[in-house]
Scaffold this active site. Sequence first.
Site, PDB file in Angstrom:
ATOM      1  N   CYS A 290    -111.114  51.971  -6.193  1.00  0.00           N
ATOM      2  CA  CYS A 290    -111.409  53.121  -6.674  1.00  0.00           C
ATOM      3  C   CYS A 290    -111.384  53.191  -8.303  1.00  0.00           C
ATOM      4  CB  CYS A 290    -110.502  54.164  -5.964  1.00  0.00           C
ATOM      5  SG  CYS A 290    -110.970  56.076  -6.301  1.00  0.00           S
ATOM      6  N   LEU A 291    -112.539  53.865  -8.861  1.00  0.00           N
ATOM      7  CA  LEU A 291    -112.486  54.007 -10.114  1.00  0.00           C
ATOM      8  C   LEU A 291    -111.305  54.909 -10.717  1.00  0.00           C
ATOM      9  CD1 LEU A 291    -116.206  54.554 -10.958  1.00  0.00           C
ATOM     10  CD2 LEU A 291    -114.867  52.357 -11.372  1.00  0.00           C
TER      11      LEU A 291
ATOM     12  N   HIS B 167    -115.675  56.879   1.841  1.00  0.00           N
ATOM     13  CA  HIS B 167    -114.550  56.684   0.591  1.00  0.00           C
ATOM     14  C   HIS B 167    -114.919  58.110  -0.080  1.00  0.00           C
ATOM     15  CE1 HIS B 167    -112.534  54.475  -2.651  1.00  0.00           C
ATOM     16  NE2 HIS B 167    -113.231  55.395  -3.419  1.00  0.00           N
ATOM     17  N   GLU B 168    -116.284  58.309  -0.614  1.00  0.00           N
ATOM     18  CA  GLU B 168    -116.596  59.355  -1.290  1.00  0.00           C
ATOM     19  C   GLU B 168    -116.453  60.888  -0.776  1.00  0.00           C
ATOM     20  OE1 GLU B 168    -116.927  58.447  -4.379  1.00  0.00           O
ATOM     21  OE2 GLU B 168    -117.678  56.421  -4.021  1.00  0.00           O
TER      22      GLU B 168
ATOM     23  N   HIS C 224    -112.828  61.865  -1.155  1.00  0.00           N
ATOM     24  CA  HIS C 224    -112.563  62.368  -2.379  1.00  0.00           C
ATOM     25  C   HIS C 224    -112.883  63.913  -2.269  1.00  0.00           C
ATOM     26  CE1 HIS C 224    -111.516  59.155  -5.159  1.00  0.00           C
ATOM     27  NE2 HIS C 224    -112.694  58.407  -4.742  1.00  0.00           N
TER      28      HIS C 224
ATOM     29  N   GLY D 197    -120.180  53.895  -6.311  1.00  0.00           N
ATOM     30  CA  GLY D 197    -120.252  55.494  -5.857  1.00  0.00           C
ATOM     31  C   GLY D 197    -119.232  56.161  -6.925  1.00  0.00           C
TER      32      GLY D 197
ATOM     33  N   GLN E 236    -114.027  63.144  -9.516  1.00  0.00           N
ATOM     34  CA  GLN E 236    -113.569  62.036 -10.378  1.00  0.00           C
ATOM     35  C   GLN E 236    -113.843  62.307 -11.950  1.00  0.00           C
ATOM     36  OE1 GLN E 236    -115.069  58.913  -7.577  1.00  0.00           O
ATOM     37  NE2 GLN E 236    -113.373  58.113  -8.085  1.00  0.00           N
TER      38      GLN E 236
HETATM   39  O1  GNR Z   1    -117.183  51.229  -7.130  1.00  0.00           O
HETATM   40  C1  GNR Z   1    -116.435  51.297  -6.133  1.00  0.00           C
HETATM   41  N1  GNR Z   1    -116.441  50.648  -5.291  1.00  0.00           N
HETATM   42  C2  GNR Z   1    -116.042  50.537  -3.717  1.00  0.00           C
HETATM   43  C3  GNR Z   1    -115.722  49.272  -3.013  1.00  0.00           C
HETATM   44  C4  GNR Z   1    -115.531  49.548  -1.698  1.00  0.00           C
HETATM   45  C5  GNR Z   1    -115.323  50.782  -1.194  1.00  0.00           C
HETATM   46  C6  GNR Z   1    -115.510  51.763  -1.817  1.00  0.00           C
HETATM   47  C7  GNR Z   1    -115.960  51.697  -2.938  1.00  0.00           C
HETATM   48  S1  GNR Z   1    -116.356  53.382  -3.995  1.00  0.00           S
HETATM   49  C8  GNR Z   1    -115.690  52.770  -5.769  1.00  0.00           C
HETATM   50  C9  GNR Z   1    -115.940  53.641  -6.667  1.00  0.00           C
HETATM   51  C10 GNR Z   1    -115.291  55.034  -6.538  1.00  0.00           C
HETATM   52  O2  GNR Z   1    -114.028  54.988  -6.544  1.00  0.00           O
HETATM   53  N2  GNR Z   1    -115.730  55.907  -5.851  1.00  0.00           N
HETATM   54  O3  GNR Z   1    -115.025  57.186  -5.570  1.00  0.00           O
HETATM   55 NI    NI Z   2    -112.967  56.428  -5.322  1.00  0.00          NI
END
Ligand code: GNR
Ligand code: NI
Length: 176
Positions: free
Chosen positions: A94-95, A136-137, A140, A46, A51
């Site tokens: 999270c990236l 999660h997204e 952000h 995601g 980001q």
């Molecule tokens: O790549 C991602 N893996 C992930 C694993 C578990 C819960 C959420 C994520 S999102 C993350 C990519 C990211 O930072 N998205 O904002």
């Molecule tokens: Ni993230």
Amino acid sequence: MSIKPLIILPDPVLRLVSKPVERFDAPLRKLSGDMLETMYDAPGIGLAAIQVGEPLRMLVIDLAKEDEPKAPQVFINPQIVERSDERSVYEEGCLSIPDYYAEVERPATVRVKYLDLDGKPREVTAEGLLATCLQHEIDHLDGVLFIDHISRLKRDMVVRKFRKLAKDRPPSRMAV
Ligand code: GNR
Ligand code: NI
């Protein structure tokens, strides 16, 4: 399409509240393509626009496994309209916080209203990994990171580590 540099903790840009998308035009399509390419390159499942430094309420997700065909999904101006009482725990990463992982508890199921790339209203009831990833997204988009859902002790340790790392490397946005 192009791969864009990722914004990394503790860059304050990650704390911005993103603005709703108003124009469903070519630049928006280009941004969604760039976000997908950047996410696949990372690799991640995601990515939110902030980001890659764009404070717009847009995110991309692809939960297809390596041996499956790509399944890109674009969510614009997403809103969680219903959350289950049932919770589930996933190990999240999270990236923007590379190589750090922690368990986060969130509603197990969410109903999300959003627009597609044509501006058409859509709705999804998500569970499992999709529910976690969407939450999660969408966090952000409001400047919230998954480390905000863990203990203060763990969060402070991570933030301190990334502050130190940032001192040893130039800001990524200057590295273009
Ligand atoms: O790549 C991602 N893996 C992930 C694993 C578990 C819960 C959420 C994520 S999102 C993350 C990519 C990211 O930072 N998205 O904002
Ligand atoms: Ni993230």
